[in-house]
Design an enzyme around this catalytic site. Sequence first.
Site, PDB file in Angstrom:
ATOM      1  N   ASP A   1       6.168   1.343   2.753  1.00  0.00           N
ATOM      2  CA  ASP A   1       7.052   2.532   2.931  1.00  0.00           C
ATOM      3  C   ASP A   1       6.334   3.678   3.872  1.00  0.00           C
ATOM      4  O   ASP A   1       7.052   4.778   3.911  1.00  0.00           O
ATOM      5  CB  ASP A   1       7.272   3.212   1.564  1.00  0.00           C
ATOM      6  CG  ASP A   1       8.193   2.124   0.731  1.00  0.00           C
ATOM      7  OD1 ASP A   1       9.141   1.783   1.294  1.00  0.00           O
ATOM      8  OD2 ASP A   1       7.971   1.791  -0.423  1.00  0.00           O
TER       9      ASP A   1
ATOM     10  N   CYS B   1       2.955   0.819   6.798  1.00  0.00           N
ATOM     11  CA  CYS B   1       2.438  -0.332   5.819  1.00  0.00           C
ATOM     12  C   CYS B   1       3.789  -0.604   5.309  1.00  0.00           C
ATOM     13  O   CYS B   1       4.685  -1.016   5.988  1.00  0.00           O
ATOM     14  CB  CYS B   1       1.669   0.283   4.479  1.00  0.00           C
ATOM     15  SG  CYS B   1       1.967   2.197   3.905  1.00  0.00           S
TER      16      CYS B   1
END
Length: 544
Positions: A377, A375
């Site tokens: 992080d 995504c």
Amino acid sequence: MASAPNSKYNTRSLENESFKRASRDGVNRDLGEAVPRLPGETRITDKEVIYICPFNGPIKGRVYITNYRLYLRSLEMDSAPILDVPLGVISRIEKMGGATSRGENSYGLDITCKDMRNLRFALKQEGHSRRDMFEILTRYAFPLAHSLPIFAFLNEERFNMDGWMVYNPVEEYRRQGLPNHHWRITFINKCYELCDTYPALLVVPFRATDEDLKRVATFRSRNRIPVLSWIHPENKTVIVRCSQPLVGMSGKRNKDDEKYLDVIRETNRQISKLTIYDARPNVNAVANKATGGGYESDDAYHNTELFFLDIHNIHVMRESLKKVKDIVYPNVEESHWLSSLESTHWLEHIKLVLTGAIQVADKVSSGKSSVLVHCSDGWDRTAQLTSLAMLMLDSFYRSIEGFEILVQKEWISFGHKFASRIGHGDKNHADADRSPIFLQFIDCVWQMSKQFPTAFEFNERFLITILDHLYSCRFGTFLYNCESARERQQPNPVEQRYMELLALRDEYIKRLEELQLTNSAKLSDSSTSPSSPSQMLPHVQTHF
């Protein structure tokens, strides 16, 4: 998850015998006592209140507050406790009404909980009864704001198992048949120097050297490089997780990162492409370029195919759950239930997460491609997708022990920010980092278990117990943001005991002052009483 005698803070296995024998919150109650207490739990105060029950109206009772829970018993009927709420569940405490309030039950406290409940207590206006209760609750519900330890550090429960030993990464990877000729275990992160939010032990391609990993880390957000989560036992395709590449607005490239993804693809000679599932909506991934992030473009990453899964971020999920609370607590308006539920978009988000996990599982199960998931992080939506896909593909994770290992592996060791997302011991209820990402994952698991109940060794009671202790702070399992923080923040036993004694001293001093004030008032009403409180009070013995 169970605690060994020398553990720095407590945790236990949800599979151990105490879970099977105990009540829902794990406490074996003796109803002869006013309050059931855990080893290490101390009673702080009690007070007569009126509980404004959202279902049955006002109930006169006595509330007991310990350093772990808020406990309410009715004064009007001899029955089971009305409330037994761990203080870690409390999100916000507000004063209700003022000195001039005249309405019935309009003066007291309003408590907002992280598990969707709201608790309202009416108190007497005289004698500072509200102030005392407010200060005590604030102190023990938000211990970090008052330099106090979270209850898990005070919990003295002992179990037959050491819960920290439930998940052993070497054993789990060995169960998957790793290492092998294509994948190796590396300890490059043993001191958390490569990536401070990753575990110490990582599985990476055999052909990638540690120097390669260091160069790749510079081009991935938070240095969260692509590493293996799961390998298919037959076709040898893999699920790999990471964070977004640091492409930025200028479209930067990194030859080491591009080569590394190709090395991952080549660990299985039967596949021609590596499939990348970006959990974000396309527009969000593009917007992340403005802050230095981005995604893998076709012209830079050859032999890959990229799909966006349209799962929204933590802020959208937080607002969605708030809307769910509004329509289910305290009452459900049945006439508009379906339209109200649809307006929250919660089930729409659940559907998108499950659909994304199905795509990952299908791709790996078919043997046509290995999969890379990220995504922004790589610690929220990524954890949802990898763990749900692994739950679908591997029946071991659908056992009690296997599910514990799955949560420890994909969520706890790989750095889901439990402390930030839940806000353990923190009074800042409006923190933008708070979000129900793990709750959403458990909801997805529940949805799967309802469709395929015989595929799971556990039921919803197990899942609810996990959620109860997600908030309770009774155990150490969900306390910190990552593995390195757990290692770093385990307190020195001497320092921990010193903090406990200081807190106990403060409590003794406060009680002594209250006792002196009470007796001073009595002295003023009696001419035959001793001339000073010190003459009337015996010497108070303390541990100091």
